[in-house]
Design an enzyme around this catalytic site. Structure first.
Site, PDB file in Angstrom:
ATOM      1  N   CYS A   2     -13.855 -38.700 -74.179  1.00  0.00           N
ATOM      2  CA  CYS A   2     -13.145 -37.646 -74.884  1.00  0.00           C
ATOM      3  C   CYS A   2     -13.469 -36.360 -74.143  1.00  0.00           C
ATOM      4  O   CYS A   2     -14.252 -36.371 -73.203  1.00  0.00           O
ATOM      5  CB  CYS A   2     -13.652 -37.539 -76.315  1.00  0.00           C
ATOM      6  SG  CYS A   2     -13.577 -39.093 -77.207  1.00  0.00           S
ATOM      7  N   ARG A  27      -8.551 -36.376 -70.745  1.00  0.00           N
ATOM      8  CA  ARG A  27      -9.664 -37.258 -71.093  1.00  0.00           C
ATOM      9  C   ARG A  27      -9.403 -38.078 -72.352  1.00  0.00           C
ATOM     10  O   ARG A  27     -10.210 -38.922 -72.736  1.00  0.00           O
ATOM     11  CB  ARG A  27     -10.944 -36.431 -71.295  1.00  0.00           C
ATOM     12  CG  ARG A  27     -11.346 -35.656 -70.083  1.00  0.00           C
ATOM     13  CD  ARG A  27     -12.554 -34.815 -70.369  1.00  0.00           C
ATOM     14  NE  ARG A  27     -13.731 -35.622 -70.603  1.00  0.00           N
ATOM     15  CZ  ARG A  27     -14.553 -36.039 -69.661  1.00  0.00           C
ATOM     16  NH1 ARG A  27     -14.326 -35.722 -68.408  1.00  0.00           N
ATOM     17  NH2 ARG A  27     -15.604 -36.775 -69.965  1.00  0.00           N
ATOM     18  N   TRP A  74     -10.170 -39.893 -77.302  1.00  0.00           N
ATOM     19  CA  TRP A  74      -9.635 -41.196 -76.868  1.00  0.00           C
ATOM     20  C   TRP A  74     -10.434 -42.212 -77.671  1.00  0.00           C
ATOM     21  O   TRP A  74     -11.643 -42.397 -77.437  1.00  0.00           O
ATOM     22  CB  TRP A  74      -9.836 -41.377 -75.369  1.00  0.00           C
ATOM     23  CG  TRP A  74      -9.178 -42.594 -74.812  1.00  0.00           C
ATOM     24  CD1 TRP A  74      -7.859 -42.717 -74.462  1.00  0.00           C
ATOM     25  CD2 TRP A  74      -9.780 -43.853 -74.521  1.00  0.00           C
ATOM     26  NE1 TRP A  74      -7.624 -43.985 -73.974  1.00  0.00           N
ATOM     27  CE2 TRP A  74      -8.784 -44.703 -73.991  1.00  0.00           C
ATOM     28  CE3 TRP A  74     -11.080 -44.359 -74.650  1.00  0.00           C
ATOM     29  CZ2 TRP A  74      -9.039 -46.014 -73.602  1.00  0.00           C
ATOM     30  CZ3 TRP A  74     -11.333 -45.663 -74.257  1.00  0.00           C
ATOM     31  CH2 TRP A  74     -10.309 -46.474 -73.737  1.00  0.00           C
ATOM     32  N   ASN A  98     -18.671 -36.877 -77.057  1.00  0.00           N
ATOM     33  CA  ASN A  98     -17.989 -37.700 -76.037  1.00  0.00           C
ATOM     34  C   ASN A  98     -18.968 -38.818 -75.678  1.00  0.00           C
ATOM     35  O   ASN A  98     -20.105 -38.547 -75.348  1.00  0.00           O
ATOM     36  CB  ASN A  98     -17.696 -36.806 -74.818  1.00  0.00           C
ATOM     37  CG  ASN A  98     -17.368 -37.598 -73.554  1.00  0.00           C
ATOM     38  OD1 ASN A  98     -17.680 -37.174 -72.460  1.00  0.00           O
ATOM     39  ND2 ASN A  98     -16.763 -38.745 -73.700  1.00  0.00           N
ATOM     40  N   GLY A  99     -18.512 -40.059 -75.770  1.00  0.00           N
ATOM     41  CA  GLY A  99     -19.398 -41.168 -75.404  1.00  0.00           C
ATOM     42  C   GLY A  99     -19.457 -42.210 -76.499  1.00  0.00           C
ATOM     43  O   GLY A  99     -18.574 -42.271 -77.361  1.00  0.00           O
ATOM     44  N   GLU A 479      -1.133 -50.184 -55.023  1.00  0.00           N
ATOM     45  CA  GLU A 479      -1.184 -48.848 -55.612  1.00  0.00           C
ATOM     46  C   GLU A 479       0.208 -48.384 -56.053  1.00  0.00           C
ATOM     47  O   GLU A 479       0.364 -47.790 -57.126  1.00  0.00           O
ATOM     48  CB  GLU A 479      -1.822 -47.876 -54.604  1.00  0.00           C
ATOM     49  CG  GLU A 479      -1.823 -46.406 -55.001  1.00  0.00           C
ATOM     50  CD  GLU A 479      -2.562 -46.088 -56.282  1.00  0.00           C
ATOM     51  OE1 GLU A 479      -3.232 -46.971 -56.844  1.00  0.00           O
ATOM     52  OE2 GLU A 479      -2.434 -44.947 -56.753  1.00  0.00           O
ATOM     53  N   LYS A 483       1.106 -47.333 -59.869  1.00  0.00           N
ATOM     54  CA  LYS A 483       1.688 -46.035 -60.263  1.00  0.00           C
ATOM     55  C   LYS A 483       2.912 -46.261 -61.147  1.00  0.00           C
ATOM     56  O   LYS A 483       3.089 -45.605 -62.161  1.00  0.00           O
ATOM     57  CB  LYS A 483       2.101 -45.205 -59.040  1.00  0.00           C
ATOM     58  CG  LYS A 483       1.013 -44.574 -58.233  1.00  0.00           C
ATOM     59  CD  LYS A 483       0.285 -43.429 -58.891  1.00  0.00           C
ATOM     60  CE  LYS A 483      -0.883 -43.905 -59.706  1.00  0.00           C
ATOM     61  NZ  LYS A 483      -2.159 -43.977 -59.110  1.00  0.00           N
ATOM     62  N   GLU A 486       1.899 -47.579 -64.646  1.00  0.00           N
ATOM     63  CA  GLU A 486       1.205 -46.582 -65.461  1.00  0.00           C
ATOM     64  C   GLU A 486       2.135 -45.589 -66.109  1.00  0.00           C
ATOM     65  O   GLU A 486       1.982 -45.257 -67.280  1.00  0.00           O
ATOM     66  CB  GLU A 486       0.246 -45.770 -64.579  1.00  0.00           C
ATOM     67  CG  GLU A 486      -1.052 -46.406 -64.284  1.00  0.00           C
ATOM     68  CD  GLU A 486      -1.914 -45.468 -63.478  1.00  0.00           C
ATOM     69  OE1 GLU A 486      -2.996 -45.132 -63.959  1.00  0.00           O
ATOM     70  OE2 GLU A 486      -1.516 -45.073 -62.370  1.00  0.00           O
ATOM     71  N   HIS A 502       4.208 -68.315 -51.127  1.00  0.00           N
ATOM     72  CA  HIS A 502       3.274 -69.201 -51.833  1.00  0.00           C
ATOM     73  C   HIS A 502       3.440 -69.106 -53.354  1.00  0.00           C
ATOM     74  O   HIS A 502       2.538 -69.503 -54.086  1.00  0.00           O
ATOM     75  CB  HIS A 502       1.837 -68.889 -51.415  1.00  0.00           C
ATOM     76  CG  HIS A 502       1.615 -69.094 -49.945  1.00  0.00           C
ATOM     77  ND1 HIS A 502       1.563 -70.346 -49.370  1.00  0.00           N
ATOM     78  CD2 HIS A 502       1.501 -68.205 -48.931  1.00  0.00           C
ATOM     79  CE1 HIS A 502       1.398 -70.214 -48.062  1.00  0.00           C
ATOM     80  NE2 HIS A 502       1.361 -68.926 -47.768  1.00  0.00           N
ATOM     81  N   LYS A 601      -7.978 -40.305 -68.448  1.00  0.00           N
ATOM     82  CA  LYS A 601      -8.250 -39.994 -67.045  1.00  0.00           C
ATOM     83  C   LYS A 601      -9.591 -40.545 -66.592  1.00  0.00           C
ATOM     84  O   LYS A 601      -9.694 -41.141 -65.535  1.00  0.00           O
ATOM     85  CB  LYS A 601      -8.200 -38.482 -66.837  1.00  0.00           C
ATOM     86  CG  LYS A 601      -8.417 -38.047 -65.405  1.00  0.00           C
ATOM     87  CD  LYS A 601      -7.160 -38.187 -64.604  1.00  0.00           C
ATOM     88  CE  LYS A 601      -7.360 -37.794 -63.156  1.00  0.00           C
ATOM     89  NZ  LYS A 601      -6.390 -38.494 -62.302  1.00  0.00           N
TER      90      LYS A 601
HETATM   91  C1  F6R Z   1      -4.792 -44.735 -61.902  1.00  0.00           C
HETATM   92  C2  F6R Z   1      -6.091 -44.136 -62.147  1.00  0.00           C
HETATM   93  C3  F6R Z   1      -7.217 -45.021 -62.526  1.00  0.00           C
HETATM   94  C4  F6R Z   1      -8.514 -44.522 -61.890  1.00  0.00           C
HETATM   95  C5  F6R Z   1      -9.712 -45.339 -62.395  1.00  0.00           C
HETATM   96  C6  F6R Z   1     -10.995 -44.907 -61.715  1.00  0.00           C
HETATM   97  O1  F6R Z   1      -3.836 -43.796 -61.542  1.00  0.00           O
HETATM   98  O2  F6R Z   1      -6.243 -42.954 -62.058  1.00  0.00           O
HETATM   99  O3  F6R Z   1      -6.963 -46.348 -62.190  1.00  0.00           O
HETATM  100  O4  F6R Z   1      -8.400 -44.624 -60.501  1.00  0.00           O
HETATM  101  O5  F6R Z   1      -9.835 -45.165 -63.768  1.00  0.00           O
HETATM  102  O6  F6R Z   1     -11.247 -43.559 -61.931  1.00  0.00           O
HETATM  103  P1  F6R Z   1     -12.226 -42.740 -61.004  1.00  0.00           P
HETATM  104  O7  F6R Z   1     -11.612 -42.664 -59.653  1.00  0.00           O
HETATM  105  O8  F6R Z   1     -12.373 -41.409 -61.658  1.00  0.00           O
HETATM  106  O9  F6R Z   1     -13.516 -43.517 -60.963  1.00  0.00           O
END
Ligand code: F6R
Length: 606
Positions: A2, A27, A74, A98-99, A479, A483, A486, A502, A601
């Site tokens: 959070c 967050r 969150w 947070n936590g 990737e 994207k 997501e 395969h 995030k």
């Molecule tokens: C996808 C994304 C996540 C982060 C993952 C790791 O767009 O942002 O998959 O890459 O949660 O986060 P970090 O890099 O902060 O450890």
């Protein structure tokens, strides 16, 4: 996972808190709230859903006062409801957290036996009860927080205010980030740097087991054992505008545009053109003893790690393994002091990545963090840190941090390759020259945006997508698919193109758009073959190819062109159109691009 924020000073706290929460919304964004203290009375405002609801609530029922705390949530324990939203209040004490508190059930039972009545399903609420229990017994807020936290197990950052001590905020950090902003006659507390930038660019980063007491005129730092200490504030060179949208509709689009700058900043001061080398101050990694490299990360950062394997094995000529951090730590890996483990993380707060680094350190490995946030937990944990200078990344879908990580791995590979004489000066010079040209080449990719928008309009109704790549570009296919999933909620899969026959080829039909990454590299002829296989089965092909390639262009439905570069930087150039494609498909679908559903995030839970 959070965001928390606190303010005490001479301004109306509610405005500062709302602005701070806006910067922390990445967050978590399923509910939010604030507590503001005026004339010895705390007023609470909380709402379910996006932060804009809290803005509406505060506009409808304004709240005045110069000290307050705020939270964006969150959910981990308890659904996103108003009762579960923070702050939690008990006996004139308000707390944001947070936590995760691991032993909250045992503590809750104990408090209930003592007569406490709980209003929420959260783990956090035990904190307000524990703090109030101490205050009832005569403790001051600072002492009460310290005592309360002594009972608690888990990873957390908290901030508390009390009606009994106006103008004061007490914060504690145990394995979740907490930053103190030092202003003139005003102080702040926050989970992340962007939240304080409108008030100050001077910050103290708390470490685990430390607490802070803020009043408008000063901060008092101490450990949870009550030992006072002093730490000089650090100047933050991120400007407030860097954390704003700067005229773009979404943070994600702004962050895509920032990539040339992010890469230039990441390389700044490190490129030794004449020597064909990279300058890394204090990186005295004992390379002579290193027999194997492990790259570990989660999500998008893991995709950068996968590309890193190809870059390291080719340039540094050392066996390199890649592991998802969430798997690595549970599989008894063969790690010892001959291993170098490089952990990648934008935030530096991802719980699994942190835990993996702790574990490999315990087994004697040397560790490097590749990270975007100074003083984050990961940079503290690792032996050495390579900072990417992408600037604050607010959009939940990572873009500029990813390409900066790719560049960081390239720089590390050149650095290690030169130290171990696997790369000659001449080769090094060529590699550095290519890097210097990269930002301008990314600018060229942006010229394709109109074409990408047209492709997005054509395909945004599709239910599934396949992304294909080979070699170092296979992770870029993964990737690209991530994207799209997501931010547009379209099902997408990334495959190594050679794997198509395969199994996945069974999925191809006229409803299946296939994005093929086919730059002019050693795998190009094979990629052409794979593209033919897709076409032969009626699939619709979108190819990302190099400028000047007419052969591939003739075989596909749609084409996006990127400039030619070295194979190890081509992944950066291919990533940009895939980010734009996902972005424009999501725009067409009208999804919430900066805050996709169910995501946050930084994932600070395991
Ligand atoms: C996808 C994304 C996540 C982060 C993952 C790791 O767009 O942002 O998959 O890459 O949660 O986060 P970090 O890099 O902060 O450890």
């Amino acid at each position: 996972m959070c965001g928390i924020v606190g303010y005490t000073g001479s301004r109306e706290a509610s405005g500062v808190l709302l602005d701070g929460l806006r910067k922390l919304e990445y967050r978590g964004y399923d509910s939010s709230g604030m507590a503001v203290l005026l004339d010895g009375v705390i007023e609470l405002r909380r709402s379910v859903g996006k932060l804009s609801r809290l803005f509406d609530e505060v506009a409808k029922r304004p709240v005045s006062g110069k000290t307050g705390i705020g939270h964006t949530r969150w959910a981990t324990h308890g659904r996103p409801t108003e009762e579960n939203a923070h702050p939690h209040m008990e006996g004139g004490v308000a707390v944001v957290h947070n936590g995760i508190i691991e032993n909250y059930l045992a503590l809750k039972e104990e408090l209930i036996r003592e007569g406490a009545r709980f209003k929420s399903e959260t783990d956090t609420e035990i904190l307000s009860h524990l703090i109030y229990r101490e205050i009832r017994n005569g403790a001051r807020l600072e002492e009460a927080v310290r005592e309360a936290v002594r009972n608690v197990k888990g990873a957390f950052a908290i901030a508390a205010i009390s009606e009994h001590e106006p103008g004061m905020i007490v914060g504690v950090r145990v394995e979740c980030p907490l930053i103190v902003g030092i202003g003139e006659g005003e102080m702040m507390l926050a989970s992340d740097i962007p939240a304080i930038l409108d008030v100050t660019r001077s910050a103290i980063f708390l470490k685990d087991g430390e607490m802070v007491t803020l009043t408008r005129d000063g901060v008092k730092l101490q450990t949870l054992r009550g030992e006072r200490f002093h730490r000089e504030p650090r100047h933050i060179d991120w400007s407030p505008i860097m954390a704003e949208k700067g005229g773009y509709r979404h943070f994600m689009r702004k962050e895509i545009a920032e990539q040339p700058r992010a890469i230039t900043d990441t390389c700044r001061g490190l490129l030794l053109e004449e020597e064909g080398d990279v300058f890394l101050n204090g990186f005295d990694v004992p390379l002579i003893d290193v027999e194997r490299v492990y790259l570990t990360a989660c999500g998008t950062s893991w995709h950068a790690a996968l590309a890193g394997k190809y870059i390291f094995e080719e340039l540094f000529r050392i066996p390199t393994e890649v592991d998802l951090a969430s798997e690595f730590r549970y599989r008894n890996p063969l790690i010892d002091k001959k291993c170098l483990v490089i952990a990648l993380s934008q935030s530096g707060e991802t719980a699994d990545t942190l835990a993996a680094v702790k574990e490999v350190k315990r087994r004697g490995a040397s560790t490097i963090a590749v990270c975007n946030v100074i003083e984050s937990s990961l940079t503290r944990e690792a032996d050495w840190s390579f900072m990417t200078h992408a600037g604050p990344e607010i959009g939940v879908a990572s873009t500029k941090a990813f390409t900066s990580q790719l560049v960081a791995l390239y720089l590390l590979a050149v650095y290690f390759g030169r130290r171990t004489e696997k790369i000659t000066r001449e080769t090094g010079m060529g590699l550095i020259q290519e890097l210097l040209k990269l930002p301008k080449k990314i600018d060229k990719v942006f010229e394709e945006e109109g074409r990408i928008e047209a492709i997005a309009r054509k395909y945004f109704h599709s239910r599934d997508f396949i992304y294909l790549g080979r070699g170092v570009n296979f992770p870029i296919a993964l990737e690209g698919a991530l994207k799209l999933k997501e931010i547009s909620y379209i099902h997408a899969e990334g495959y190594a193109a050679g794997e198509m026959k395969h199994g996945p080829i069974a999925l191809i039909d006229e409803d299946m758009p296939v994005v093929a990454l086919a730059p002019l590299d050693a795998s190009y002829p094979k990629m052409l073959g794979n593209m033919e296989e897709v076409k032969a089965r009626g699939g619709r092909l979108i190819a990302v190819i190099n400028e000047g390639d007419s052969e591939a262009a003739a075989r596909v439905d749609d084409v996006i062109r990127v400039p030619v570069s070295t194979p190890f930087l081509t992944p950066v150039l291919l990533s940009v159109p895939l980010q734009l494609l996902a972005y424009h498909i999501a725009v067409n679908k009208g999804t919430d691009i900066d805050q996709p559903r169910n995501l946050a995030k930084s994932v600070t839970v395991e």
